[in-house]
Structures are given as structure tokens and as C-alpha cells.
Design an enzyme around this catalytic site. Structure first.
Site, PDB file in Angstrom:
ATOM      1  CG  ASP A 207     -37.521  22.368 -10.828  1.00  0.00           C
ATOM      2  OD1 ASP A 207     -36.920  21.839 -11.789  1.00  0.00           O
ATOM      3  OD2 ASP A 207     -36.923  22.961  -9.903  1.00  0.00           O
ATOM      4  CB  SER A 208     -38.845  17.399  -7.883  1.00  0.00           C
ATOM      5  OG  SER A 208     -38.454  16.739  -9.064  1.00  0.00           O
TER       6      SER A 208
ATOM      7  N   GLY B 202     -38.253   8.585 -15.194  1.00  0.00           N
ATOM      8  CA  GLY B 202     -38.764   8.184 -13.878  1.00  0.00           C
ATOM      9  C   GLY B 202     -39.968   9.014 -13.479  1.00  0.00           C
TER      10      GLY B 202
ATOM     11  CD  GLU C 143     -30.550  28.227 -20.763  1.00  0.00           C
ATOM     12  OE1 GLU C 143     -29.633  28.738 -20.108  1.00  0.00           O
ATOM     13  OE2 GLU C 143     -30.979  28.676 -21.841  1.00  0.00           O
TER      14      GLU C 143
HETATM   15  P1  ITT Z   1     -37.205  17.494 -16.214  1.00  0.00           P
HETATM   16  O1  ITT Z   1     -36.686  18.867 -15.884  1.00  0.00           O
HETATM   17  O2  ITT Z   1     -37.196  17.209 -17.676  1.00  0.00           O
HETATM   18  O3  ITT Z   1     -38.532  17.215 -15.576  1.00  0.00           O
HETATM   19  P2  ITT Z   1     -34.986  16.641 -14.526  1.00  0.00           P
HETATM   20  O4  ITT Z   1     -34.461  15.316 -14.098  1.00  0.00           O
HETATM   21  O5  ITT Z   1     -33.990  17.621 -15.099  1.00  0.00           O
HETATM   22  O6  ITT Z   1     -36.185  16.395 -15.568  1.00  0.00           O
HETATM   23  P3  ITT Z   1     -35.375  18.429 -12.296  1.00  0.00           P
HETATM   24  O7  ITT Z   1     -34.670  19.540 -12.935  1.00  0.00           O
HETATM   25  O8  ITT Z   1     -36.647  18.717 -11.555  1.00  0.00           O
HETATM   26  O9  ITT Z   1     -35.769  17.287 -13.328  1.00  0.00           O
HETATM   27  O10 ITT Z   1     -34.338  17.695 -11.341  1.00  0.00           O
HETATM   28  C1  ITT Z   1     -34.777  16.946 -10.290  1.00  0.00           C
HETATM   29  C2  ITT Z   1     -33.697  15.989  -9.846  1.00  0.00           C
HETATM   30  O11 ITT Z   1     -33.962  15.693  -8.457  1.00  0.00           O
HETATM   31  C3  ITT Z   1     -33.798  14.674 -10.585  1.00  0.00           C
HETATM   32  O12 ITT Z   1     -32.949  14.630 -11.709  1.00  0.00           O
HETATM   33  C4  ITT Z   1     -33.373  13.672  -9.496  1.00  0.00           C
HETATM   34  O13 ITT Z   1     -31.975  13.608  -9.411  1.00  0.00           O
HETATM   35  C5  ITT Z   1     -33.897  14.321  -8.222  1.00  0.00           C
HETATM   36  N1  ITT Z   1     -35.250  13.821  -7.896  1.00  0.00           N
HETATM   37  C6  ITT Z   1     -36.446  14.458  -8.073  1.00  0.00           C
HETATM   38  N2  ITT Z   1     -37.466  13.669  -7.724  1.00  0.00           N
HETATM   39  C7  ITT Z   1     -36.917  12.502  -7.324  1.00  0.00           C
HETATM   40  C8  ITT Z   1     -37.442  11.286  -6.888  1.00  0.00           C
HETATM   41  O14 ITT Z   1     -38.743  11.066  -6.816  1.00  0.00           O
HETATM   42  N3  ITT Z   1     -36.581  10.319  -6.576  1.00  0.00           N
HETATM   43  C9  ITT Z   1     -35.257  10.487  -6.657  1.00  0.00           C
HETATM   44  N4  ITT Z   1     -34.675  11.595  -7.097  1.00  0.00           N
HETATM   45  C10 ITT Z   1     -35.494  12.603  -7.430  1.00  0.00           C
END
Ligand code: ITT
Length: 191
Positions: A71-72, A13, A42
Site C-alpha cells: 500500500d503506497s 506499474g 476492499e
Molecule cells: P493495488 O491496491 O492493487 O496494489 P492501487 O493502485 O489501488 O493498486 P494503492 O491503493 O496502494 O494501489 O494506491 C497507491 C496509489 O498511489 C497508486 O494508484 C498511485 O496513484 C500512487 N503511487 C504509489 N506508488 C507510486 C509510484 O511508485 N509512482 C507513482 N505513483 C504511485
């Protein structure tokens, strides 16, 4: 020639959003697969910045090209900012359950995105963005990913009910990427 940048994410996504937004600013975005990298860094940090930096550094070491990492997560006021940096460990069902019986005025939340950019020489810079909203009472909409179906950007309208362009125009990631693109434009003018 287009500027190449590696998107240091394993989240499909996020990758789709990176590609769409950065391509419109003249970048050629390479995924980890396209770069031949198959690792999941990690995330040992306790802040969005720390985790974005960990991902960006690890991928930069392997790719040896400009990298952008994200990171979000979602900060929910009623849960004192949780799930925050741990958002990937939970889901919409968990969140709706946690907020069961909580009235609309106490369901305020925000998406946060922190980007770490590392240029070809290894210099790093951070760009962040937020998007304010409310946690809905039920899941609605099928676009986007993660918590989008339970995040209301306005009354009755969740992020998952928006088109890609509508989401990118107001999202935390869209805002952070706009700041990044603006920085690149400014610094390449003075090169
Ligand atoms: P990468 O670390 O590989 O980028 P990840 O999914 O593990 O992928 P994060 O550790 O940053 O990424 O986790 C962020 C989570 O927050 C993500 O899995 C979603 O559940 C949520 N999230 C972040 N941005 C979002 C968005 O635009 N819409 C909906 N949920 C979001």
C-alpha cells in the site's frame, strides 16, 4: 530452486517493479492473474500498514503461498499529508490544480510504500520505504505510473524521466523491497 511469491496487486506499474526488483534477488514473482485470482480487496484501512495487511491476508487465504502486498501513496506537506492512503482516488491534474500558485519551497512531498509479507505459515512482517521530493509545476516524463510525472526527485527531474532501474534504485518501493530482500537473506541463512 527459486522462491515463489505472489504479488498481491492489481496495479500493473507496481507489478512490473515487484517483478524486476525481486527477480534480481532470486524470487519468482507470480501475479494475481498467474495465480488464478481475480479479486480487488476492499481497502477499508486508514493507514498504509492496515491496507497492506488487508490485501496480503485476503490474497494469502486464496493463494495459500507466500504473499507480498503494497500500500503506497504520496504525502504532500502543503496538503497536510494528503492524498496519502487515498492517493489512488486522485490524479496528477487534481494535484497540480491544488498546488497552483504554491512556490517551490512549499511543494515538498514524499512517496511512502508499506509492504506486508506473509510467509507460507501465515506469519506477517512489514517493510516500509520513503522517497523525498517536490511536486513539479507541470507534468514531465513518460515512464513509471501514477504521480511519477509530477514528482521531482531532483531539480527539474521527475520520477517519470528516470529509467526503471534508476527509479527502483531510489524509490519508496525500491527501498522497502531492499529491506524485505535483506530480511529474507538473513532469515534463510539461519534456517
Ligand atoms: P493495488 O491496491 O492493487 O496494489 P492501487 O493502485 O489501488 O493498486 P494503492 O491503493 O496502494 O494501489 O494506491 C497507491 C496509489 O498511489 C497508486 O494508484 C498511485 O496513484 C500512487 N503511487 C504509489 N506508488 C507510486 C509510484 O511508485 N509512482 C507513482 N505513483 C504511485
Amino acid at each position: 530452486m527459486k522462491r515463489e511469491i505472489v504479488a498481491a496487486t492489481n496495479n500493473k506499474g507496481k507489478l512490473a517493479e515487484f517483478k524486476k526488483i525481486l527477480q534480481s534477488h532470486g524470487f519468482k514473482v507470480l501475479s494475481l492473474t498467474e495465480t488464478g485470482i481475480n479479486i480487488v480487496p476492499e481497502e477499508t484501512g486508514t493507514t498504509f500498514e492496515e491496507n497492506a495487511r488487508i490485501k496480503a491476508r485476503e490474497i494469502f487465504t486464496l493463494a495459500k503461498k507466500p504473499v507480498i502486498a503494497d500500500d503506497s501513496g504520496l504525502e504532500v506537506d502543503y496538503l497536510n499529508g494528503k492524498p496519502g492512503v487515498y492517493s489512488a482516488n486522485y490524479n496528477t491534474a487534481w494535484l497540480l490544480e491544488k498546488l497552483s500558485g504554491v512556490p517551490r519551497e512549499r511543494r515538498a512531498a514524499r512517496f511512502v510504500c508499506c509492504l506486508c509479507y506473509i510467509d507460507g505459515s501465515g506469519n506477517e512482517k512489514f517493510f516500509c520505504g520513503t522517497c523525498e521530493g517536490y511536486i513539479s509545476f507541470e507534468s514531465k516524463g513518460t515512464n513509471g505510473f501514477g504521480y511519477d510525472p509530477v514528482f521531482e526527485v531532483r531539480d527539474g527531474v521527475t520520477m517519470a524521466m528516470l529509467t526503471d532501474d534508476e527509479k527502483n534504485a531510489l524509490s519508496h518501493r525500491g527501498n522497502a523491497l531492499k529491506r524485505f530482500a535483506e530480511f529474507i537473506r538473513r532469515t534463510s541463512c539461519s534456517e
